[in-house]
Write an enzyme that holds these catalytic residues in place. Structure first.
Site, PDB file in Angstrom:
ATOM      1  N   LYS A  35       0.840  -1.195   0.000  1.00 35.70           N
ATOM      2  CA  LYS A  35       0.000   0.000   0.000  1.00 35.70           C
ATOM      3  C   LYS A  35       0.874   1.243   0.000  1.00 35.70           C
ATOM      4  O   LYS A  35       2.002   1.213   0.483  1.00 35.70           O
ATOM      5  CB  LYS A  35      -0.909  -0.009   1.227  1.00 35.70           C
ATOM      6  CG  LYS A  35      -1.896  -1.145   1.175  1.00 35.70           C
ATOM      7  CD  LYS A  35      -2.753  -1.230   2.415  1.00 35.70           C
ATOM      8  CE  LYS A  35      -3.699  -2.414   2.230  1.00 35.70           C
ATOM      9  NZ  LYS A  35      -4.477  -2.684   3.390  1.00 35.70           N
ATOM     10  N   HIS A  63      -3.641   1.834   4.981  1.00 36.93           N
ATOM     11  CA  HIS A  63      -3.059   3.062   4.453  1.00 36.93           C
ATOM     12  C   HIS A  63      -2.818   4.062   5.579  1.00 36.93           C
ATOM     13  O   HIS A  63      -1.826   4.795   5.574  1.00 36.93           O
ATOM     14  CB  HIS A  63      -3.972   3.677   3.384  1.00 36.93           C
ATOM     15  CG  HIS A  63      -4.038   2.875   2.125  1.00 36.93           C
ATOM     16  ND1 HIS A  63      -4.984   1.889   1.921  1.00 36.93           N
ATOM     17  CD2 HIS A  63      -3.286   2.909   1.003  1.00 36.93           C
ATOM     18  CE1 HIS A  63      -4.797   1.347   0.729  1.00 36.93           C
ATOM     19  NE2 HIS A  63      -3.770   1.949   0.147  1.00 36.93           N
ATOM     20  N   SER A 104      -7.469   3.641  -1.652  1.00 34.32           N
ATOM     21  CA  SER A 104      -7.555   3.473  -0.200  1.00 34.32           C
ATOM     22  C   SER A 104      -9.019   3.620   0.197  1.00 34.32           C
ATOM     23  O   SER A 104      -9.676   4.590  -0.197  1.00 34.32           O
ATOM     24  CB  SER A 104      -6.723   4.548   0.506  1.00 34.32           C
ATOM     25  OG  SER A 104      -7.102   4.663   1.859  1.00 34.32           O
ATOM     26  N   GLY A 106     -10.109   4.325   3.176  1.00 35.68           N
ATOM     27  CA  GLY A 106     -10.213   5.450   4.099  1.00 35.68           C
ATOM     28  C   GLY A 106      -9.908   6.807   3.491  1.00 35.68           C
ATOM     29  O   GLY A 106     -10.539   7.804   3.859  1.00 35.68           O
TER      30      GLY A 106
END
Length: 135
Positions: A35, A63, A104, A106
């Site tokens: 990531k 992340h 990601s 989030g």
């Protein structure tokens, strides 16, 4: 400040502006699939000048783990930080290939074209590609 934004304190404006030039544009693992986050870094005190940096590591489960570590390091140097997205990097060092993709959950999808340009500066002899597909 929104999600992924962190106010980093300390230091004078002049020190922070000078320090910004010393912040590496890219810091990623030497190989594997992992990531990454794209972080906007600005000199402290609300200055508009800043730059985007790429950080990617295989040890990170999320992340946010990468962003938290990056922001923590940079806040000690007097910077304001904001995560502007994330994704994944496939780094094949033997083949000199890097592929940037995904997103990601989030932080949303990073602008992979920005990430790719940063990577091309650090790895000029690599084949570097990107796609919005995949996770």
């Amino acid at each position: 400040m929104g999600r992924g934004a962190r106010r980093c304190g300390g230091g004078s404006m002049a020190e922070a502006a000078a320090g910004l030039a010393r912040v590496a544009d890219v810091d990623i693992d030497g190989g594997g699939v992992f990531k990454y986050v794209l972080v906007r870094v600005r000199a402290g005190g609300g200055a508009a000048a800043g730059k985007d940096v790429v950080r990617g590591y295989g040890w990170a489960e999320y992340h946010a783990d990468i962003y938290d570590k990056t922001a923590s390091e940079l806040e000690k140097q007097g910077f304001d930080c904001e995560c502007v997205g994330g994704g994944r990097i496939s780094h094949q060092s033997r083949e000199k290939k890097i592929h940037v993709y995904g997103y990601s959950v989030g932080f949303g999808r990073a602008n992979h074209s920005v990430t790719t340009e940063k990577l091309k500066s650090k790895y000029p002899d690599y084949e570097i590609t990107w796609a919005n597909e995949g996770y």
